[in-house]
Design an enzyme around this catalytic site. Structure first.
Site, PDB file in Angstrom:
ATOM      1  N   CYS A  45       5.219  -0.401  -8.915  1.00 54.35           N
ATOM      2  CA  CYS A  45       3.844  -0.503  -8.446  1.00 54.35           C
ATOM      3  C   CYS A  45       2.961  -0.321  -9.665  1.00 54.35           C
ATOM      4  CB  CYS A  45       3.592   0.603  -7.419  1.00 54.35           C
ATOM      5  SG  CYS A  45       1.874   0.917  -7.125  1.00 54.35           S
ATOM      6  N   ARG A  50       6.131   5.762  -8.476  1.00 57.37           N
ATOM      7  CA  ARG A  50       6.067   6.032  -7.043  1.00 57.37           C
ATOM      8  C   ARG A  50       7.402   5.914  -6.312  1.00 57.37           C
ATOM      9  NH1 ARG A  50       0.759   2.996  -4.844  1.00 57.37           N
ATOM     10  NH2 ARG A  50       0.481   4.731  -3.443  1.00 57.37           N
ATOM     11  N   ASP A  53      -7.855   8.186  -5.034  1.00 55.59           N
ATOM     12  CA  ASP A  53      -8.374   6.877  -4.620  1.00 55.59           C
ATOM     13  C   ASP A  53      -9.877   6.720  -4.889  1.00 55.59           C
ATOM     14  OD1 ASP A  53      -5.887   6.059  -3.856  1.00 55.59           O
ATOM     15  OD2 ASP A  53      -6.210   6.257  -1.700  1.00 55.59           O
ATOM     16  N   ARG A  83      -7.063  -6.232   0.269  1.00 56.39           N
ATOM     17  CA  ARG A  83      -6.043  -5.362   0.881  1.00 56.39           C
ATOM     18  C   ARG A  83      -6.694  -4.161   1.542  1.00 56.39           C
ATOM     19  NH1 ARG A  83      -2.206  -3.033  -3.099  1.00 56.39           N
ATOM     20  NH2 ARG A  83      -1.834  -1.877  -1.198  1.00 56.39           N
TER      21      ARG A  83
HETATM   22  C1  UD1 Z   1      -0.919   7.627  -0.337  1.00 65.64           C
HETATM   23  C2  UD1 Z   1      -2.040   6.645  -0.090  1.00 65.64           C
HETATM   24  C3  UD1 Z   1      -2.660   6.212  -1.401  1.00 65.64           C
HETATM   25  C4  UD1 Z   1      -3.084   7.428  -2.224  1.00 65.64           C
HETATM   26  C5  UD1 Z   1      -1.947   8.426  -2.349  1.00 65.64           C
HETATM   27  C6  UD1 Z   1      -2.359   9.735  -2.987  1.00 65.64           C
HETATM   28  C7  UD1 Z   1      -1.371   5.544   1.960  1.00 65.64           C
HETATM   29  C8  UD1 Z   1      -0.869   4.315   2.610  1.00 65.64           C
HETATM   30  N1  UD1 Z   1      -1.506   5.498   0.632  1.00 65.64           N
HETATM   31  O1  UD1 Z   1       0.081   6.958  -1.105  1.00 65.64           O
HETATM   32  O2  UD1 Z   1      -3.796   5.392  -1.106  1.00 65.64           O
HETATM   33  O3  UD1 Z   1      -3.459   7.003  -3.527  1.00 65.64           O
HETATM   34  O4  UD1 Z   1      -1.416   8.750  -1.050  1.00 65.64           O
HETATM   35  O5  UD1 Z   1      -3.422  10.303  -2.290  1.00 65.64           O
HETATM   36  O6  UD1 Z   1      -1.676   6.512   2.603  1.00 65.64           O
HETATM   37  N2  UD1 Z   1       6.192  10.885  -5.077  1.00 65.64           N
HETATM   38  C9  UD1 Z   1       7.497  11.042  -5.493  1.00 65.64           C
HETATM   39  N3  UD1 Z   1       8.506  10.887  -4.568  1.00 65.64           N
HETATM   40  C10 UD1 Z   1       8.267  10.574  -3.266  1.00 65.64           C
HETATM   41  C11 UD1 Z   1       6.924  10.405  -2.851  1.00 65.64           C
HETATM   42  C12 UD1 Z   1       5.912  10.569  -3.780  1.00 65.64           C
HETATM   43  O7  UD1 Z   1       7.774  11.315  -6.667  1.00 65.64           O
HETATM   44  O8  UD1 Z   1       9.213  10.439  -2.486  1.00 65.64           O
HETATM   45  C13 UD1 Z   1       5.082  11.059  -6.062  1.00 65.64           C
HETATM   46  C14 UD1 Z   1       4.322   9.766  -6.329  1.00 65.64           C
HETATM   47  O9  UD1 Z   1       4.937   8.998  -7.330  1.00 65.64           O
HETATM   48  C15 UD1 Z   1       2.949  10.305  -6.746  1.00 65.64           C
HETATM   49  C16 UD1 Z   1       2.797  11.553  -5.885  1.00 65.64           C
HETATM   50  O10 UD1 Z   1       4.110  11.917  -5.475  1.00 65.64           O
HETATM   51  O11 UD1 Z   1       2.962  10.660  -8.105  1.00 65.64           O
HETATM   52  C17 UD1 Z   1       1.929  11.390  -4.652  1.00 65.64           C
HETATM   53  O12 UD1 Z   1       2.292  10.204  -3.977  1.00 65.64           O
HETATM   54  P1  UD1 Z   1       2.113  10.012  -2.404  1.00 65.64           P
HETATM   55  O13 UD1 Z   1       1.218  11.057  -1.843  1.00 65.64           O
HETATM   56  O14 UD1 Z   1       3.467   9.865  -1.805  1.00 65.64           O
HETATM   57  O15 UD1 Z   1       1.385   8.617  -2.352  1.00 65.64           O
HETATM   58  P2  UD1 Z   1       1.538   7.564  -1.189  1.00 65.64           P
HETATM   59  O16 UD1 Z   1       1.856   8.288   0.058  1.00 65.64           O
HETATM   60  O17 UD1 Z   1       2.421   6.454  -1.636  1.00 65.64           O
END
Ligand code: UD1
Length: 417
Positions: free
Chosen positions: A117, A122, A305, A397
């Site tokens: 991404c 992520r 965001d 989007r």
């Molecule tokens: C959601 C939002 C996005 C927002 C983000 C952070 C939705 C659809 N999207 O994205 O708009 O920018 O929250 O507020 O709601 N991580 C890991 N492993 C995992 C999951 C996450 O390492 O299994 C890390 C990610 O790389 C990132 C951090 O945790 O550095 C936070 O990510 P996350 O809160 O999961 O983002 P999204 O849920 O994808």
């Protein structure tokens, strides 16, 4: 590919209604996979990400009926294909949100890994780890997550970091699991509360959504329900920033200031007069904004965001400010585009130092991700002359009817096809 042509200089003035929240609508649409009855939703925004999610669940066997004014009926009574193919998942990372509900309802799921991404690596390891703790057998093969669990079992899950979609996926899996699930270090975003409210209306038993400890008592089955999606706090914040930067005077309706305390606090610090009413927010900008430093962090702190939009407003503010990104490792791609418009920005790892300049000048720039695009729109509205933004499919989007809304506020904006 569509482009957006902006003639800068006009202050945004007037009233505009905020749409339903993309980041609440996407998980709530996935919640429809959990029961065989109809889920009736309102305030669903017309966005490409929503269309992608509907295509995704449609090919699984869910009957999708779109009504007027953001109404949507989802009937997953005939759900028979618990598969999320790469072609759909690759365009939208939030597709991973089908994994938890499919596994809980069907006992199996095959979901493509979202892959790279633009804003960072992520991974989805926390989603997988949590489901494994609930007894799922999971392997990754050929780029797909293959998951099986005749019935998930409640578990105590402590996530390594705060993850929004991770918390949502696990919460949806847990509502049909046997026994109690506790998610510790849960994300506290308002969209999680909205999803929990929808699931509760469907018969789920959830406590603590909105705190960092969510407990869920699994039930045998869920039923149909009606739910209105919450307003989009990021769209709200984006229009507030656009008004702030253009010396505007706007009222945003159908939204709630309580969703954006951190953002409103920063805009006040920048010199904006903001009045919060029950369902609307009024903002009047000063002649020149003062720079404001921000540091992104999970809710209720300042949202990642909104980072790009604050970089844009700092470009024309008085003074210098540091913007610190702590959530994603590569979320400053808008900076180089803003520099093309004359901004003074220096990047050092996860810090950006922005020194305000008296004016920006229009140029051709390229949108690189959703919120980066929003920052370019704000900069284009302020810049002297014409700004042409390429690759605005990113904007489509996540921002419903953006050029109509901006035009209603007096902006000179045109879509070139
Ligand atoms: C959601 C939002 C996005 C927002 C983000 C952070 C939705 C659809 N999207 O994205 O708009 O920018 O929250 O507020 O709601 N991580 C890991 N492993 C995992 C999951 C996450 O390492 O299994 C890390 C990610 O790389 C990132 C951090 O945790 O550095 C936070 O990510 P996350 O809160 O999961 O983002 P999204 O849920 O994808």
């Amino acid at each position: 590919m569509d482009k957006l042509l902006i003639e800068g200089g006009a202050p945004l003035v007037g009233e505009v209604a905020v749409s339903g929240a993309k980041n609440a609508a996407l998980p709530i649409i996935c919640a429809s996979l959990l029961c065989g009855d109809t889920l009736n939703l309102t305030n669903i925004p017309q966005l490409n990400d929503v269309a992608t999610m509907l295509r995704l669940i449609g090919q699984m066997g869910v009957a999708v009926t779109m009504g007027d004014n953001g109404m949507l009926a989802l009937d997953s009574g005939k759900l028979d294909n618990p598969v999320a193919p790469y072609e759909l998942v690759k365009t939208m990372r939030a597709s991973i949100l089908v994994l938890g509900p499919l596994l809980a309802r069907c006992g199996e799921a095959k979901v493509s890994l979202p892959g790279g991404c633009a804003i960072g690596a992520r991974p989805v390891d926390q989603h997988i780890k949590g489901l494994q703790a609930m007894g799922a057998e999971i392997r990754v093969e050929g780029g797909y997550v293959l998951a099986r669990a005749p019935r998930l079992k409640g578990a105590r899950i402590v996530t390594d970091m705060v993850t929004v979609t991770g918390t949502e996926n696990l919460m949806m899996a847990a509502v049909l699991a046997e026994g109690e699930t506790v998610i510790e270090n849960a994300a506290r975003e308002p969209e999680i509360v909205d999803l929990a409210n929808c699931l509760t209306a469907m018969g789920a038993r959830i406590a603590g959504a909105g705190s960092d400890r969510i407990s869920i008592q699994g039930v045998e089955r869920l039923h149909g329900a009606d739910h209105a999606v919450m307003p989009d706090r990021i769209e709200t914040g984006t229009y507030l920033c656009a008004a702030a930067a253009t010396r505007g005077d706007v009222v945003l309706t159908r939204t709630s200031a309580a969703l954006l305390d951190a953002v409103i606090g920063k805009l006040r610090e920048a010199g904006c007069a903001i009045e919060c009413r029950p369902d609307s927010i009024a903002l009047k900008a000063p002649r020149r904004l003062k720079s404001v430093g921000v540091r992104t962090a999970p809710y209720p702190a300042f949202p990642t965001d909104m980072q790009a939009q604050f970089m844009a407003i700092n470009c024309v503010a008085e003074g210098a400010a540091v913007i610190r990104e702590t959530i994603f490792e590569n979320r400053f791609m808008h900076a180089v585009e803003l520099i093309r418009l004359g901004a003074d920005i220096r990047i050092d790892a996860s810090n950006a130092v922005v020194t305000g300049v008296p004016a920006l000048d229009g140029a051709t720039v390229m949108a690189t991700d959703l919120r980066a695009s929003a920052s370019l729109v704000i900069a284009g509205l302020v810049a002297r002359g014409e700004t042409l933004i390429e690759r605005i499919y990113h904007l489509d989007r996540g921002y419903e009817h953006i050029e109509e809304k901006l035009r209603r506020l007096g902006a000179n904006v045109r879509r070139l096809r």
